[in-house]
Design a protein around this motif. Sequence first.
Motif, PDB file in Angstrom:
ATOM      1  N   VAL A   1      -0.707  -3.933 -10.852  1.00 24.82           N
ATOM      2  CA  VAL A   1      -0.673  -4.311  -9.443  1.00 24.82           C
ATOM      3  C   VAL A   1       0.117  -3.303  -8.609  1.00 24.82           C
ATOM      4  O   VAL A   1       0.052  -3.309  -7.383  1.00 24.82           O
ATOM      5  CB  VAL A   1      -0.096  -5.743  -9.291  1.00 24.82           C
ATOM      6  N   ALA A   2       0.849  -2.412  -9.269  1.00 26.23           N
ATOM      7  CA  ALA A   2       1.542  -1.351  -8.536  1.00 26.23           C
ATOM      8  C   ALA A   2       0.552  -0.317  -7.998  1.00 26.23           C
ATOM      9  O   ALA A   2       0.908   0.515  -7.161  1.00 26.23           O
ATOM     10  CB  ALA A   2       2.563  -0.661  -9.443  1.00 26.23           C
ATOM     11  N   ASN A   3      -0.695  -0.387  -8.473  1.00 24.43           N
ATOM     12  CA  ASN A   3      -1.707   0.563  -8.030  1.00 24.43           C
ATOM     13  C   ASN A   3      -2.049   0.362  -6.559  1.00 24.43           C
ATOM     14  O   ASN A   3      -2.421  -0.734  -6.142  1.00 24.43           O
ATOM     15  CB  ASN A   3      -2.967   0.415  -8.892  1.00 24.43           C
ATOM     16  N   ARG A   4      -1.935   1.414  -5.790  1.00 22.17           N
ATOM     17  CA  ARG A   4      -2.140   1.339  -4.344  1.00 22.17           C
ATOM     18  C   ARG A   4      -3.563   0.904  -3.987  1.00 22.17           C
ATOM     19  O   ARG A   4      -3.768   0.064  -3.096  1.00 22.17           O
ATOM     20  CB  ARG A   4      -1.832   2.701  -3.716  1.00 22.17           C
ATOM     21  N   ARG A   5      -4.550   1.443  -4.657  1.00 20.89           N
ATOM     22  CA  ARG A   5      -5.942   1.131  -4.342  1.00 20.89           C
ATOM     23  C   ARG A   5      -6.259  -0.325  -4.664  1.00 20.89           C
ATOM     24  O   ARG A   5      -6.993  -0.986  -3.913  1.00 20.89           O
ATOM     25  CB  ARG A   5      -6.877   2.061  -5.111  1.00 20.89           C
ATOM     26  N   LEU A   6      -5.721  -0.841  -5.755  1.00 25.12           N
ATOM     27  CA  LEU A   6      -5.944  -2.235  -6.113  1.00 25.12           C
ATOM     28  C   LEU A   6      -5.413  -3.157  -5.025  1.00 25.12           C
ATOM     29  O   LEU A   6      -6.065  -4.132  -4.637  1.00 25.12           O
ATOM     30  CB  LEU A   6      -5.276  -2.556  -7.452  1.00 25.12           C
TER      31      LEU A   6
ATOM     32  N   PHE B   1     -12.803   6.642 -11.592  1.00 21.38           N
ATOM     33  CA  PHE B   1     -12.321   5.745 -12.646  1.00 21.38           C
ATOM     34  C   PHE B   1     -11.513   4.605 -12.043  1.00 21.38           C
ATOM     35  O   PHE B   1     -11.716   3.434 -12.363  1.00 21.38           O
ATOM     36  CB  PHE B   1     -11.470   6.530 -13.649  1.00 21.38           C
ATOM     37  N   ARG B   2     -10.574   4.949 -11.175  1.00 15.35           N
ATOM     38  CA  ARG B   2      -9.737   3.932 -10.535  1.00 15.35           C
ATOM     39  C   ARG B   2     -10.588   2.918  -9.782  1.00 15.35           C
ATOM     40  O   ARG B   2     -10.340   1.708  -9.843  1.00 15.35           O
ATOM     41  CB  ARG B   2      -8.737   4.598  -9.601  1.00 15.35           C
ATOM     42  N   GLU B   3     -11.621   3.398  -9.092  1.00 14.97           N
ATOM     43  CA  GLU B   3     -12.482   2.511  -8.306  1.00 14.97           C
ATOM     44  C   GLU B   3     -13.214   1.524  -9.217  1.00 14.97           C
ATOM     45  O   GLU B   3     -13.395   0.350  -8.855  1.00 14.97           O
ATOM     46  CB  GLU B   3     -13.487   3.331  -7.501  1.00 14.97           C
TER      47      GLU B   3
END
Length: 224
Positions: free
Chosen positions: A152-157, A121-123
Amino acid sequence: MLVRDLTTDVELLGETMDDAAGEAFDKIARILGLPYPGGPEIDRAAAVGDPNAIRFPRGLSRASDMAEHRYDFSFSGLKTAVARWVEQSSLTPSEGAGEASQETGPAGPAGPSAADVAASFREAVVDVLVTKALDACARHGVPRLLLGGGVVANRRLREVALDRAEAAGVTVRIPPLSLCTDNGAMIAALAAQLISSGRRPSTLAFGADSTLPVTEIQISEEAP
């Protein structure tokens, strides 16, 4: 947004058609039995998952969407796809989200785990956000991309944006984590820029307008 000048020339290129990315994270976290806020929880669960385990849809990314919704976002279809996947599998939402263990799912006895669902989902969210942003940079000849907002706090992003932007020759600017979710700080920073450019500050009688377009700046100079 295409920002030629922060205080005088901002053009809205695209916006969400339904759920914002952060809202989608919160809703999927709830489906997976994870606490609120969903962004950090999905991030933690996805850390031990396989982002390629499930190919979830990328909203408004088909060739037919490019004319009218080239830079718009839609995550409602993605949210529905994840919810249906979880419902149709024997995956227990409240269990395994942060574990590497495999659960029985549509792929069989060793199908994707809840961590894989979170990662996949994150991807999907990250792929859409970064692809559309870099497409806008290329189309408008912009060499810099500024990321903002809670998602934007999301590490993968952050990782994907930096990697893909470097390959595209685009410089990425990302605020410190402490400022990614502080809307007050963002508004105050813009206000400081406006005042520095010669605008008078608003008085305490200034009222809030929740429907004001993001490309408009409203200032009240009337005395209270």
